[in-house]
Design a protein around this motif. Structure first.
Motif, PDB file in Angstrom:
ATOM      1  N   GLN A 127       0.803  -1.216   0.000  1.00 33.13           N
ATOM      2  CA  GLN A 127       0.000   0.000   0.000  1.00 33.13           C
ATOM      3  C   GLN A 127       0.840   1.272   0.000  1.00 33.13           C
ATOM      4  O   GLN A 127       0.601   2.180  -0.790  1.00 33.13           O
ATOM      5  N   ASP A 128       1.826   1.331   0.882  1.00 28.84           N
ATOM      6  CA  ASP A 128       2.580   2.571   1.073  1.00 28.84           C
ATOM      7  C   ASP A 128       3.905   2.505   0.316  1.00 28.84           C
ATOM      8  O   ASP A 128       4.823   1.788   0.719  1.00 28.84           O
ATOM      9  N   PRO A 129       4.043   3.260  -0.770  1.00 26.48           N
ATOM     10  CA  PRO A 129       5.291   3.203  -1.536  1.00 26.48           C
ATOM     11  C   PRO A 129       6.466   3.864  -0.821  1.00 26.48           C
ATOM     12  O   PRO A 129       7.607   3.718  -1.253  1.00 26.48           O
ATOM     13  N   PHE A 130       6.192   4.573   0.276  1.00 27.49           N
ATOM     14  CA  PHE A 130       7.271   5.234   0.998  1.00 27.49           C
ATOM     15  C   PHE A 130       7.920   4.307   2.026  1.00 27.49           C
ATOM     16  O   PHE A 130       9.113   4.386   2.275  1.00 27.49           O
ATOM     17  N   ARG A 136      17.977   2.657   1.981  1.00 25.59           N
ATOM     18  CA  ARG A 136      19.428   2.480   1.877  1.00 25.59           C
ATOM     19  C   ARG A 136      19.819   1.648   0.656  1.00 25.59           C
ATOM     20  O   ARG A 136      20.997   1.356   0.464  1.00 25.59           O
ATOM     21  N   MET A 137      18.832   1.269  -0.153  1.00 21.13           N
ATOM     22  CA  MET A 137      19.111   0.458  -1.346  1.00 21.13           C
ATOM     23  C   MET A 137      18.778   1.253  -2.594  1.00 21.13           C
ATOM     24  O   MET A 137      17.816   2.030  -2.617  1.00 21.13           O
ATOM     25  N   THR A 138      19.555   1.067  -3.633  1.00 21.68           N
ATOM     26  CA  THR A 138      19.248   1.691  -4.917  1.00 21.68           C
ATOM     27  C   THR A 138      18.113   0.925  -5.582  1.00 21.68           C
ATOM     28  O   THR A 138      17.744  -0.183  -5.169  1.00 21.68           O
ATOM     29  N   VAL A 139      17.560   1.520  -6.621  1.00 19.34           N
ATOM     30  CA  VAL A 139      16.500   0.851  -7.372  1.00 19.34           C
ATOM     31  C   VAL A 139      17.000  -0.471  -7.956  1.00 19.34           C
ATOM     32  O   VAL A 139      16.274  -1.472  -7.982  1.00 19.34           O
ATOM     33  N   TYR A 179      18.351   6.380  -5.385  1.00 19.40           N
ATOM     34  CA  TYR A 179      17.729   5.872  -4.162  1.00 19.40           C
ATOM     35  C   TYR A 179      16.262   6.307  -4.103  1.00 19.40           C
ATOM     36  O   TYR A 179      15.857   7.269  -4.778  1.00 19.40           O
ATOM     37  N   PRO A 180      15.438   5.624  -3.313  1.00 21.89           N
ATOM     38  CA  PRO A 180      13.997   5.925  -3.285  1.00 21.89           C
ATOM     39  C   PRO A 180      13.642   7.371  -2.977  1.00 21.89           C
ATOM     40  O   PRO A 180      12.621   7.877  -3.463  1.00 21.89           O
ATOM     41  N   HIS A 181      14.472   8.083  -2.171  1.00 16.75           N
ATOM     42  CA  HIS A 181      14.120   9.456  -1.806  1.00 16.75           C
ATOM     43  C   HIS A 181      14.101  10.392  -3.005  1.00 16.75           C
ATOM     44  O   HIS A 181      13.533  11.488  -2.934  1.00 16.75           O
ATOM     45  N   ALA A 182      14.679   9.978  -4.117  1.00 12.67           N
ATOM     46  CA  ALA A 182      14.748  10.836  -5.302  1.00 12.67           C
ATOM     47  C   ALA A 182      13.473  10.761  -6.150  1.00 12.67           C
ATOM     48  O   ALA A 182      13.388  11.448  -7.170  1.00 12.67           O
ATOM     49  N   PHE A 183      12.494   9.970  -5.718  1.00 18.12           N
ATOM     50  CA  PHE A 183      11.306   9.752  -6.548  1.00 18.12           C
ATOM     51  C   PHE A 183      10.039  10.219  -5.844  1.00 18.12           C
ATOM     52  O   PHE A 183       9.976  10.290  -4.611  1.00 18.12           O
ATOM     53  N   SER A 184       9.030  10.505  -6.651  1.00 23.97           N
ATOM     54  CA  SER A 184       7.713  10.866  -6.126  1.00 23.97           C
ATOM     55  C   SER A 184       6.974   9.598  -5.698  1.00 23.97           C
ATOM     56  O   SER A 184       7.437   8.469  -5.933  1.00 23.97           O
TER      57      SER A 184
END
Length: 357
Positions: A127-130, A136-139, A179-184
């Motif tokens: 449910q929560d993509p965040f 700490r992991m790359t895509v 990393y995940p923080h770079a995405f919407s």
């Protein structure tokens, strides 16, 4: 005069002799599934009760179709989906998965080795993509992890596979180094979808995959899921509480209330001809595209019953405007009230309920 025997006994061979082709078996059959949680109190942790989160739930998922699982928060739909994947162990019941390699496997009783093989073909979108992506992991690490753990690919093969998966979900291959923080939020959910597709599964359980997204992004994500379903011949269990979303994507709909199924039917049949008062109330909450359109919203009074101490008779009778004395004492069975339409209501045939207008 005696007629020509050959002529008189001629058999008409023009009638249709086409035989019915048997329907393929469903990809998943859930039978009498239960999940009870113990309530323990005191120093000695004595059992004082049970929370019946899922109680005798049964439904099928046809191959290549989407089954929507809907209901209010706390109705047991997420617990059902996690029991199907054996993320939590069910109390009893069967979860029969038609694995392409192993055949019919009861996931509820499978040992660790069998379960690991079955999970190659059963995946989940959270449910929560965040919170579902490790910051700490790359895509590349996130999407490629299932490939590495299951020894499906190594080295450059992992990068090639991840790049292909990202392109299929509408993202650039070069994003794999970020990393995940770079995405919407929408992009993160696409990464989660790519991860679920990594092992080429046959069944995907989507647990409210668009509820945390903006409305415009919801539509893009739903369209993506439908395109991927057609391309990879996927089957979905789509868990949601937004009925408009379920109407858009589902082939069949299962409505749950306090751990039980109260109605089950094909999409159009359920939305336009509901047979249970609870379903009617849910449908009345669907937002209309025309702000000036008249709305006959059914507001349910009272609270959802406690699954640890449910009421007698029909669980819904305390909030039902059609309830009668029989509803207070006799539990309705889930039964066939119309072709391919099941409902757990004593008076389904007598009531004229309003669906989507």
């Amino acid at each position: 005069m005696i007629g020509n025997p050959a002529k008189d006994t001629t058999i008409d061979t023009t009638e249709n002799t086409t035989q019915r082709v048997a329907a393929p078996p469903p990809i998943l059959q859930v039978k009498e599934l239960k999940k009870y949680f113990e309530i323990r109190r005191g120093i000695f942790r004595k059992e004082v009760g049970m929370i019946k989160a899922v109680d005798q739930v049964s439904f099928d998922v046809p191959a290549g179709q989407t089954v929507g699982l809907v209901g209010e928060s706390g109705c047991g739909k997420t617990t059902t989906s996690r029991c199907i994947l054996r993320a939590i162990n069910p109390t009893s019941g069967q979860v029969l998965f038609n694995d392409p390699d192993l055949g019919i496997v009861d996931v509820a009783q499978a040992d660790k080795q069998t379960l690991r093989q079955v999970r190659l073909n059963m995946q989940m979108i959270f449910q929560d993509p965040f919170s579902s992506l490790n910051p700490r992991m790359t895509v590349l690490d996130i999407v490629g992890e299932p490939l590495v753990i299951n020894q499906v690919a190594r080295g450059s093969e992992v990068e090639d596979r991840v790049a292909d998966l990202l392109r299929k979900v509408g993202m650039r291959a070069e994003y794999m180094r970020r990393y995940p923080h770079a995405f919407s939020g929408g992009q993160r959910q696409r990464i989660g979808i790519a991860r679920a597709l990594a092992l080429n599964p046959k069944l995907i359980v989507a647990d409210e995959p668009v509820s945390a997204l903006d409305v415009s992004i919801q539509a893009q994500t739903l369209n993506l899921l439908q395109d991927l379903q057609e391309e990879f011949q996927l089957s979905y269990i789509f868990v949601a509480h937004d009925l408009s979303v379920v109407q858009h994507i589902s082939d069949q709909v299962v409505v749950m209330y306090v751990g039980k199924i109260v109605e089950q039917a094909p999409n159009e049949e359920l939305f336009f001809s509901p047979q249970h008062p609870y379903t009617e109330a849910l449908l009345s909450s669907i937002r209309q595209p025309d702000p000036l359109a008249a709305r006959n919203r059914i507001v349910l009074e009272g609270e959802v019953p406690d699954p640890a101490n449910p009421p007698s008779g029909c669980y819904f009778h305390l909030r039902c405007r059609y309830a009668k004395e029989r509803c207070r004492h006799e539990t309705p069975e889930l039964r066939l009230v119309a072709p391919n339409h099941l409902a757990a209501c004593h008076f389904s045939e007598e009531l004229t309920l309003t669906g989507v207008t």
